[in-house]
Scaffold this active site. Structure first.
Site, PDB file in Angstrom:
ATOM      1  N   SER A  23     -36.677  21.171  -1.362  1.00 21.69           N
ATOM      2  CA  SER A  23     -36.095  22.260  -0.563  1.00 21.69           C
ATOM      3  C   SER A  23     -36.967  22.569   0.646  1.00 21.69           C
ATOM      4  CB  SER A  23     -35.972  23.526  -1.406  1.00 21.69           C
ATOM      5  OG  SER A  23     -35.285  23.234  -2.582  1.00 21.69           O
ATOM      6  N   ASP A  49     -33.441  12.183  -0.543  1.00 25.64           N
ATOM      7  CA  ASP A  49     -32.922  13.314   0.227  1.00 25.64           C
ATOM      8  C   ASP A  49     -33.707  13.550   1.517  1.00 25.64           C
ATOM      9  OD1 ASP A  49     -31.007  13.643  -1.660  1.00 25.64           O
ATOM     10  OD2 ASP A  49     -31.439  15.753  -2.090  1.00 25.64           O
ATOM     11  N   ASN A  92     -26.180  12.052  -0.563  1.00 31.11           N
ATOM     12  CA  ASN A  92     -25.765  13.179  -1.406  1.00 31.11           C
ATOM     13  C   ASN A  92     -26.754  14.330  -1.241  1.00 31.11           C
ATOM     14  OD1 ASN A  92     -24.151  14.550  -3.158  1.00 31.11           O
ATOM     15  ND2 ASN A  92     -24.736  13.419  -4.998  1.00 31.11           N
ATOM     16  N   ARG A 122     -18.055  17.975  -2.675  1.00 31.97           N
ATOM     17  CA  ARG A 122     -18.822  19.227  -2.761  1.00 31.97           C
ATOM     18  C   ARG A 122     -18.367  20.161  -1.642  1.00 31.97           C
ATOM     19  NH1 ARG A 122     -25.022  17.425  -3.502  1.00 31.97           N
ATOM     20  NH2 ARG A 122     -25.271  19.656  -3.849  1.00 31.97           N
ATOM     21  N   SER A 174     -25.861  28.896  -2.006  1.00 33.84           N
ATOM     22  CA  SER A 174     -26.749  29.630  -1.107  1.00 33.84           C
ATOM     23  C   SER A 174     -27.099  28.778   0.108  1.00 33.84           C
ATOM     24  CB  SER A 174     -28.018  30.039  -1.847  1.00 33.84           C
ATOM     25  OG  SER A 174     -28.764  28.892  -2.174  1.00 33.84           O
ATOM     26  N   ASP A 323     -31.642  25.258 -10.748  1.00 34.81           N
ATOM     27  CA  ASP A 323     -31.952  23.841 -10.984  1.00 34.81           C
ATOM     28  C   ASP A 323     -32.833  23.650 -12.210  1.00 34.81           C
ATOM     29  OD1 ASP A 323     -30.424  23.007  -8.936  1.00 34.81           O
ATOM     30  OD2 ASP A 323     -32.062  22.656  -7.524  1.00 34.81           O
ATOM     31  N   GLU A 351     -24.672  17.634  -7.826  1.00 38.45           N
ATOM     32  CA  GLU A 351     -24.560  16.176  -7.745  1.00 38.45           C
ATOM     33  C   GLU A 351     -23.414  15.654  -8.616  1.00 38.45           C
ATOM     34  OE1 GLU A 351     -27.158  17.882  -7.370  1.00 38.45           O
ATOM     35  OE2 GLU A 351     -28.708  16.851  -6.207  1.00 38.45           O
ATOM     36  N   ARG A 354     -22.388  19.519 -13.529  1.00 36.70           N
ATOM     37  CA  ARG A 354     -23.546  19.470 -14.432  1.00 36.70           C
ATOM     38  C   ARG A 354     -23.265  20.125 -15.788  1.00 36.70           C
ATOM     39  NH1 ARG A 354     -28.532  20.548 -10.134  1.00 36.70           N
ATOM     40  NH2 ARG A 354     -28.863  18.342  -9.693  1.00 36.70           N
ATOM     41  N   HIS A 398     -30.213  12.994 -10.472  1.00 44.01           N
ATOM     42  CA  HIS A 398     -31.640  12.905 -10.782  1.00 44.01           C
ATOM     43  C   HIS A 398     -32.081  13.872 -11.880  1.00 44.01           C
ATOM     44  CE1 HIS A 398     -32.467  16.328  -7.741  1.00 44.01           C
ATOM     45  NE2 HIS A 398     -31.167  16.223  -7.883  1.00 44.01           N
ATOM     46  N   ARG A 399     -31.550  15.086 -11.830  1.00 44.17           N
ATOM     47  CA  ARG A 399     -32.048  16.083 -12.795  1.00 44.17           C
ATOM     48  C   ARG A 399     -31.592  15.778 -14.219  1.00 44.17           C
ATOM     49  NH1 ARG A 399     -35.016  18.960  -9.927  1.00 44.17           N
ATOM     50  NH2 ARG A 399     -34.416  19.578  -7.846  1.00 44.17           N
ATOM     51  N   LYS A 423     -33.926  10.482  -5.865  1.00 46.32           N
ATOM     52  CA  LYS A 423     -33.389  11.548  -5.002  1.00 46.32           C
ATOM     53  C   LYS A 423     -34.465  12.591  -4.706  1.00 46.32           C
ATOM     54  CE  LYS A 423     -29.135  14.158  -4.371  1.00 46.32           C
ATOM     55  NZ  LYS A 423     -29.501  15.437  -3.858  1.00 46.32           N
TER      56      LYS A 423
END
Ligand code: DC
Length: 654
Positions: A23, A49, A92, A122, A174, A323, A351, A354, A398-399, A423
């Site tokens: 971020s 990213d 992405n 998205r 956000s 996240d 992504e 989730r 990725h997460r 990512k």
């Protein structure tokens, strides 16, 4: 499909320097590009990213020079991109897409912005609506409300009326507000953003405001819903700027510590801490609520397991840590009782969806999962976690890959498409291995009848470890194929038999489909069949995961041909056990005679030579001494001497 098999873990401990925050990296890059003057950005995250953002800035004519060691010099363009017409592909990367949309819509030019298929699902309509209120000309090049976008913005600096007010919805992402806030200083007049509805993921707005402040723009806040950029604000380079470690990435390691760091040990992350501006550091509080022991310094956090040894389930409103909350969903697998994560509607537009993805994959591990529009409830299985042979799917997210790696604190785990971690965290699995202690393996490879089976079984008994006779799996496959009337060279059908083998290894028994098969698989014709089916790549692939699952605490002794090279390449002790072919033929002869089976030495000798030849000449996993393996020639050794030698080698590394 590409996959990684992660070994089961004994424990977790150690220190990890976190990669830079995603971020912050993308915000800092964009503001450095828009600023007056040169900025040296240090500790930038090197990931997909940030690569998309860097490519976009280069395409817009911004001079970005890599300085090595994750540092870059960005020559700011003073709010006016030199290139006025460009096609930008942003993969992405939501942080890049949303903020560039806002900035480019207000900077005068003609730009097309697109991404991967998921990026085009998205939503971005709320941001586009907000920008249109102040005259931006943005068209949807695909579906209404979603990327790709075409921006034909003739509007630039100097044409906006002072006191411009823009309203934007705050309850989807956000990043829309972040994009607007970062873009509005470009219009050169006082401008106010009003947030309509609830603002989700508020901590990310704090990151935006703090980063803008570092570049000289102080946003005036009235409550949490009105943000004013005073007239005359422009971005100015702070000279050098360091990117904090990624607080979301910290969550995997803190959870590792909370579950797997026993008394006197901890997992420590460096790069974020008490002074961090990232909301996801609050993940540590959630872990503490689950019972974890947490300590924090200005730029480090440490986590270890509760004194009781067991975390407990919680109910948590996750708006502050959207996240990192995914990590709580897998941490819940190790907690007593149920964990309920609420207010996570934003997971649905990330992504992947989730909530749906986490529910599906958690169920594969045996958890009971309830999901709703904006919550997930996880109850761990009563008994052990399951070990899904098909692996955990990662949905290009990725997460998901990273948070499921925690399950290895209970089981071997296959993770499909593990490359998605690039990512935000290239090298994640290597970092993970550095702060974890895998269940140890002693790999003993060698030719047929070398005595490695006997030695391996005795070493396992001496240590109280598990034992894998991998040759038995190839023998069982050959036997099952024979019984099913399938030829040993019919690769596809033998492989299907190998993956469906119903076997059970007992103390002194091997059962195939419920019936004792220990004797049958030692017959000479099945030995020859085993050697033939073992040469088929599809059969080896079908048996790979099955062999790895034998690795369980406190340790495993595995014997075969490719234990050290392929099945357990990270084995702590590797031994190549052999003996002259004549001695091996004599040993086999003695074994057969003792069992009352008639035999003569010469055919046994010829057969062993032929099998040695086939096992070592085949194209897949040929029998070879691994370069890291100790050579143990037992031609002149007793079994006891050989066992003692392996124990000495293994004690040196434990
Ligand atoms: O170790 P063993 O004799 O029981 O093995 C039977 C056959 O299976 C032998 O021909 C080699 C093959 N094998 C293999 O290719 N890879 C292994 N890991 C174990 C055995």
């Amino acid at each position: 499909m590409d996959f990684i098999d992660l070994p089961p873990l004994l424990s977790a401990r150690g220190t990890l320097r976190l990669p830079g925050s995603k971020s912050l990296s993308n915000r800092v890059l964009l503001l450095a590009a828009l600023a007056d003057g040169e900025t040296e950005v240090r500790d930038l995250l090197e990931s997909d990213d940030t690569a998309r953002m860097l490519e976009a800035l280069l395409a817009l004519g911004v001079d970005v020079v890599p300085l090595g060691d994750s540092a870059y010099r960005v020559c700011g363009c003073g709010g006016v991109f030199p290139v006025k017409e460009a096609d930008l592909f942003l993969g992405n990367a939501g942080t890049a897409f949303r903020s560039l949309t806002a900035v480019l819509a207000l900077s005068g030019g003609h730009y097309r912005l697109s991404g991967v298929a998921r990026m085009h699902e998205r939503p971005i309509g709320d941001l586009v609506d907000a920008l249109r209120q102040i005259g931006a000309d943005i068209r949807y090049a695909g579906n209404e409300g979603f990327p790709p976008l075409e921006i034909c913005s003739a509007k630039g600096h100097g044409i906006f009326a002072p006191g411009t007010v823009v309203s934007v919805r705050g309850d989807v992402s956000s990043q829309f507000l972040t994009g607007l806030l970062m873009a509005l200083p470009l219009i050169g007049v006082e401008a106010t953003v009003e947030v309509v509805g609830e603002l989700i993921s508020r901590p990310y707005i704090e990151i935006t405001l703090a980063t803008m402040a570092r570049f000289g723009v102080q946003v005036v806040r009235e409550g949490g819903q009105r943000f004013t950029i005073p007239a005359g604000c422009t971005y100015r380079s702070p000279g050098v700027i360091y990117v904090e470690g990624d607080a979301s990435s910290a969550s995997y390691f803190l959870a590792l510590g909370a579950i797997g760091a026993r008394a006197g040990q901890a997992v420590r992350v460096e790069g974020v801490g008490r002074d961090s501006i990232q909301g996801d550091v609050r993940f540590a509080d959630a872990l503490a609520r689950m019972g974890a022991r947490i300590e924090m310094g200005p730029n480090w956090i440490e986590a270890s397991a509760p004194h009781s040894g067991k975390l407990h389930g919680i109910e948590l409103d996750c708006r502050q840590i959207p996240d990192a909350a995914m990590t709580l969903a897998t941490t819940a697998l190790f907690a007593e009782g149920t964990t309920t994560l609420t207010r996570i509607a934003s997971w649905r537009v990330k992504e992947t969806d989730r909530i749906a993805a986490m529910a599906t994959e958690l169920r594969k591990l045996g958890a009971e999962v309830e999901e709703g529009v904006d919550f997930i409830r996880v109850t761990p299985p009563q008994a052990k976690l399951l070990t899904p042979e098909s692996g955990i799917d990662t949905y290009e997210d990725h997460r998901i890959a990273m948070c499921f790696s925690l399950a290895t604190l209970a089981t071997t785990l296959r993770i499909n498409d593990p490359g998605c971690v690039t990512k935000t965290f290239p090298g994640y699995f290597e970092s993970f291995a550095r702060v974890t202690q895998a269940v140890p393996v002693i790999a003993i490879d060698g030719p047929s009848a070398s005595g490695k089976g006997t030695v391996a079984a005795r070493v396992a008994a001496a240590l109280g470890w598990h034992y894998l006779d991998s040759g038995a799996l190839y023998r069982l496959t050959a036997l099952a194929a024979r019984r099913a009337g399938v030829a040993w060279d019919d690769e596809a059908r033998v492989a299907a038999i190998a993956s469906g083998l119903d076997v059970e290894f007992g103390e002194n028994s091997i059962r195939l489909s419920g019936a004792e098969a220990g004797e049958a698989i030692r017959q000479e014709d099945i030995s020859s069949g085993a050697s033939q089916v073992a040469a088929l790549p599809a059969v080896r692939a079908a048996l790979l995961f099955r062999q790895r699952v034998f690795r369980q605490a406190p340790g495993l002794v595995a014997d075969g041909r490719d234990m050290a090279s392929l099945v357990f390449p990270d084995a702590q002790t590797k031994v190549f056990l052999t003996a002259s072919v004549e001695v091996r033929a004599q040993r086999r002869y003695k074994q057969l005679i003792e069992k009352g089976i008639t035999a003569s030495i010469l055919p046994l000798l010829l057969d062993l030579r032929e099998r040695d030849e086939r096992d070592s000449q085949r194209s897949v996993a040929p029998l070879q001494q691994n370069k890291e393996a100790e050579l143990l020639d037992t031609t002149d050794l007793t079994i006891e001497q050989a066992v003692a030698q392996v124990l000495v080698w293994s004690s040196k590394v434990s």
